[in-house]
Motif scaffolding. Structure first.
Motif, short mmCIF file in Angstrom:
data_model
loop_
_atom_site.label_atom_id
_atom_site.label_comp_id
_atom_site.label_asym_id
_atom_site.label_seq_id
_atom_site.Cartn_x
_atom_site.Cartn_y
_atom_site.Cartn_z
N LEU A 264 0.84 -1.20 0.00
CA LEU A 264 0.00 0.00 0.00
C LEU A 264 0.87 1.25 0.00
N GLY A 265 0.37 2.31 -0.60
CA GLY A 265 1.10 3.57 -0.65
C GLY A 265 0.16 4.75 -0.77
N ASP A 266 0.74 5.94 -0.73
CA ASP A 266 -0.07 7.16 -0.78
C ASP A 266 -0.50 7.53 -2.20
N ALA A 267 0.12 6.92 -3.20
CA ALA A 267 -0.21 7.25 -4.59
C ALA A 267 -0.19 5.96 -5.42
N ARG A 268 -0.82 6.03 -6.57
CA ARG A 268 -0.84 4.88 -7.46
C ARG A 268 0.52 4.70 -8.13
N SER A 269 0.79 3.47 -8.56
CA SER A 269 2.07 3.14 -9.18
C SER A 269 1.81 2.53 -10.56
N TYR A 270 2.75 2.76 -11.48
CA TYR A 270 2.62 2.20 -12.82
C TYR A 270 2.93 0.70 -12.84
N SER A 271 3.56 0.19 -11.82
CA SER A 271 4.15 -1.14 -11.84
C SER A 271 3.19 -2.22 -12.35
N SER A 272 2.05 -2.35 -11.75
CA SER A 272 1.09 -3.38 -12.16
C SER A 272 -0.32 -2.81 -12.27
N ASP A 273 -0.39 -1.52 -12.60
CA ASP A 273 -1.67 -0.82 -12.68
C ASP A 273 -1.79 -0.17 -14.07
N PRO A 274 -2.17 -0.94 -15.10
CA PRO A 274 -2.24 -0.38 -16.46
C PRO A 274 -3.27 0.73 -16.60
N ARG A 275 -4.32 0.69 -15.80
CA ARG A 275 -5.34 1.74 -15.89
C ARG A 275 -4.76 3.09 -15.48
N PHE A 276 -3.82 3.09 -14.55
CA PHE A 276 -3.17 4.35 -14.15
C PHE A 276 -2.37 4.92 -15.32
N GLY A 277 -1.70 4.04 -16.07
CA GLY A 277 -0.98 4.51 -17.24
C GLY A 277 -1.89 5.12 -18.28
N LEU A 278 -3.05 4.51 -18.50
CA LEU A 278 -4.01 5.06 -19.46
C LEU A 278 -4.54 6.41 -18.98
N ILE A 279 -4.76 6.53 -17.68
CA ILE A 279 -5.24 7.81 -17.14
C ILE A 279 -4.19 8.90 -17.34
N ALA A 280 -2.92 8.56 -17.11
CA ALA A 280 -1.85 9.54 -17.30
C ALA A 280 -1.77 9.98 -18.76
N LEU A 281 -1.86 9.03 -19.68
CA LEU A 281 -1.85 9.38 -21.10
C LEU A 281 -3.05 10.24 -21.46
N SER A 282 -4.20 9.89 -20.90
CA SER A 282 -5.41 10.67 -21.16
C SER A 282 -5.27 12.10 -20.63
N GLU A 283 -4.61 12.26 -19.49
CA GLU A 283 -4.39 13.60 -18.93
C GLU A 283 -3.50 14.42 -19.85
N ILE A 284 -2.48 13.79 -20.43
CA ILE A 284 -1.61 14.49 -21.37
C ILE A 284 -2.41 14.98 -22.57
N ALA A 285 -3.28 14.11 -23.09
CA ALA A 285 -4.11 14.49 -24.23
C ALA A 285 -5.08 15.60 -23.86
N SER A 286 -5.68 15.52 -22.69
CA SER A 286 -6.62 16.55 -22.25
C SER A 286 -5.93 17.90 -22.10
N ARG A 287 -4.71 17.88 -21.56
CA ARG A 287 -3.97 19.14 -21.43
C ARG A 287 -3.68 19.73 -22.81
N ALA A 288 -3.33 18.86 -23.76
CA ALA A 288 -3.06 19.35 -25.11
C ALA A 288 -4.30 19.94 -25.76
N LEU A 289 -5.47 19.46 -25.39
CA LEU A 289 -6.72 19.94 -25.97
C LEU A 289 -7.25 21.19 -25.29
N SER A 290 -6.64 21.61 -24.19
CA SER A 290 -7.12 22.79 -23.47
C SER A 290 -6.95 24.03 -24.32
N PRO A 291 -7.82 25.05 -24.18
CA PRO A 291 -7.73 26.26 -25.00
C PRO A 291 -6.39 26.97 -24.88
#
Length: 418
Positions: A264-291
Motif C-alpha cells: 500500500l502507498g499514498d499514490a498509485r504506481s505504474y508497476s502493475s496498474d495499467p489503468r493508471f498509465g491510461l489515465i496519465a496518457l489521457s491527462e496528457i491528451a486533455s492538457r493538449a486539448l485545453s484552449p
C-alpha cells in the motif's frame, strides 16, 4: 522482488550511493596490487603525476554534478508542466540521467579518496600504477558518460519523451494482465457465498500484489484467495482486500501474511496498474486539448497510442500463453468498459470542439472494434457512439459534424447508447 527493485530505481540517491561505494573500493585495489609483488613488472609512476590527474577530476566533477542536478530538476519541472505530474516518477527513474549523476559523484569520491591515500604513502609502485590505470579509466568513463548524457538531457522532460515513457510503462503493466492469468493468478469470475473478508488496516492505494506470497499462504492453509481489490484501488478498513475460501475456516487463520502481500502507498504506481498509465496518457491528451495550449496533434498521437496499447494487450492474449497460472489465487480480469473509459472518456468530452481530433478518435476506437474480443469491441463501439452524440450536440457547422459521422460510419455500425 522486481517491484522492490523498480521502487529503488525511482529513488535518486540509490545509484549514486552505489557508485560512491564502488569508487572507494576501487582505490583500495591498489593495495591488493602491492601485495602481488608486481613492482618489478610495472612502471614506476611518480606520485606527482597521479596527484595532478586526480586534482583535475576532483576540481571539475563536483561542478559537473551540480550542473547535472540542475538540468535534471529543470527536466522534471518541464515534464510536470507540459505533460502531467503523474509522469514525474517515470522521469526521475530515467536510467541515463541517474547513471550520469552517479558517474560524476563516483568520480569525485574516487579522486578525493585517491588523493588522501596517495598523500599518506598508502601505495607502493604496483599500487600507484594500479591507481594510475583506474584514473585513466575514470577519465574515459566520465567523458563518454557526459557525451551520452548531453544527448539524453536534450530530450528528457520533453513532451514526446514523456509520452513514450508513460506508454512503455503502461505496456509493461498490461503485460501482467493476460485474460487467462491476470497477475499470474487463476482467472475466475467473482465467487458468491461464503468466504472470509480480509480488510486493509489503513486508507491507501494498492501499488502491488505479491501473488507468490498469496499462493504460498493458500497452499499452507489449504485455502483459496480471491483478490477483491486490484492494484490502483483505494482501500480502507471497510473495503476488503481479498476473500478467503476454505473448508477449514472454523480453525481460524492468521491473515497478516495476506495483508502483507498487498503493498500500500499514498499514490498509485505504474508497476502493475495499467489503468493508471491510461489515465496519465489521457491527462496528457486533455492538457493538449485545453484552449491555452490548443495542440490537437499531441492529443491525436496519444489517442492512437492508447488504442494500439489496448489492442495489442487484447489480441496477443488470444495467441495463447504457455504460462501456468497459480492454482489457489483468483484474480478477476480487467473490465473492458473500465479500460475504454479510462483511456477515452475524458478526452472524448474535452476534445468535442476539435473536428480533427474527433475524426481521429473515431478512427482509434475503430481499431478496437475489429478483430478484438467481444467485450472490448462492444465497449469501444459504445464509446464511439457517445463521442458521436457529443459532437452532434456541440458542433453547429454541419460539414464538420459530417466528417466525424463519416469516420464513425466507415468502420462502425450505429450502436445504441447504454
Amino acid at each position: 522482488m522486481k517491484f522492490t527493485v523498480d521502487r529503488l530505481r525511482q529513488m535518486l540517491w540509490v545509484k549514486p550511493l552505489g557508485y560512491a561505494l564502488i569508487a572507494t573500493a576501487v582505490v583500495f585495489l591498489g593495495q591488493v596490487a602491492d601485495n602481488l609483488a608486481l613492482q618489478e613488472i610495472v612502471p614506476n609512476i611518480s606520485p606527482g603525476t597521479i596527484e595532478k590527474l586526480l586534482t583535475v577530476i576532483s576540481a571539475s566533477m563536483l561542478g559537473v554534478a551540480t550542473f547535472a542536478v540542475a538540468s535534471m530538476v529543470a527536466a522534471y519541472a518541464s515534464a510536470g508542466g507540459n505533460a502531467t505530474p503523474r509522469a514525474f516518477s517515470l522521469i526521475i527513474a530515467d536510467g541515463m540521467s541517474q547513471t550520469a549523476l552517479s558517474s560524476f559523484v563516483g568520480a569525485f569520491i574516487f579522486s578525493i579518496v585517491g588523493l588522501i591515500a596517495l598523500s599518506v604513502g598508502y601505495f607502493g609502485i604496483a599500487g600507484r600504477f594500479t591507481l594510475f590505470v583506474f584514473t585513466l579509466i575514470t577519465f574515459a568513463w566520465v567523458i563518454v558518460t557526459f557525451v551520452r548524457w548531453v544527448d539524453n538531457i536534450a530530450r528528457l522532460g520533453r513532451l514526446g519523451d514523456t509520452i513514450t515513457k508513460v506508454e512503455h510503462a503502461t505496456r509493461k503493466a498490461f503485460a501482467q494482465w493476460p485474460a487467462h492469468a491476470p497477475l499470474g493468478a487463476a482467472a475466475v469470475g467473482p465467487r458468491t457465498g461464503g468466504g472470509i473478508d480480509v480488510f486493509a488496516e489503513k486508507c491507501a492505494f494498492i501499488q502491488h500484489i505479491d501473488i507468490d506470497c498469496l499462493e504460498k499462504w493458500a497452499n499452507d492453509n489449504e485455502a483459496e484467495v480471491l483478490v477483491f481489490s486490484h492494484p490502483g484501488a483505494l482501500v480502507d478498513p471497510a473495503r476488503p482486500l481479498a476473500k478467503v475460501f476454505s473448508d477449514n475456516a472454523e480453525r481460524g487463520f492468521d491473515f497478516d501474511k495476506v495483508r502483507d502481500a498487498f503493498v500500500l502507498g499514498d499514490a498509485r504506481s505504474y508497476s502493475s496498474d495499467p489503468r493508471f498509465g491510461l489515465i496519465a496518457l489521457s491527462e496528457i491528451a486533455s492538457r493538449a486539448l485545453s484552449p491555452g495550449i490548443n495542440d490537437p496533434g499531441t492529443a491525436i498521437d496519444v489517442t492512437v497510442r492508447m488504442a494500439k496499447i489496448i489492442r495489442d494487450w487484447d489480441t496477443q492474449d488470444w495467441i495463447g500463453n504457455p504460462y501456468e497460472p497459480r492454482k489457489r489465487v483468483i484474480v478477476r480480469a480487467l473490465e473492458a468498459a473500465d479500460i475504454i473509459e479510462d483511456a477515452f472518456g475524458a478526452i472524448s468530452k474535452d476534445g468535442v470542439d476539435s473536428v480533427e481530433f474527433g475524426v481521429w478518435l473515431q478512427k482509434s476506437l475503430s481499431l478496437l472494434t475489429i478483430g478484438t474480443s467481444q467485450k472490448l469491441s462492444c465497449a469501444a463501439q459504445q464509446q464511439a457512439f457517445l463521442s458521436l452524440e457529443r459532437a452532434r450536440k456541440k458542433l453547429d457547422f454541419a460539414p464538420d459534424f459530417k466528417r466525424i459521422e463519416k469516420a464513425y460510419g466507415d468502420k462502425l455500425e450505429p450502436y445504441p447508447p447504454i
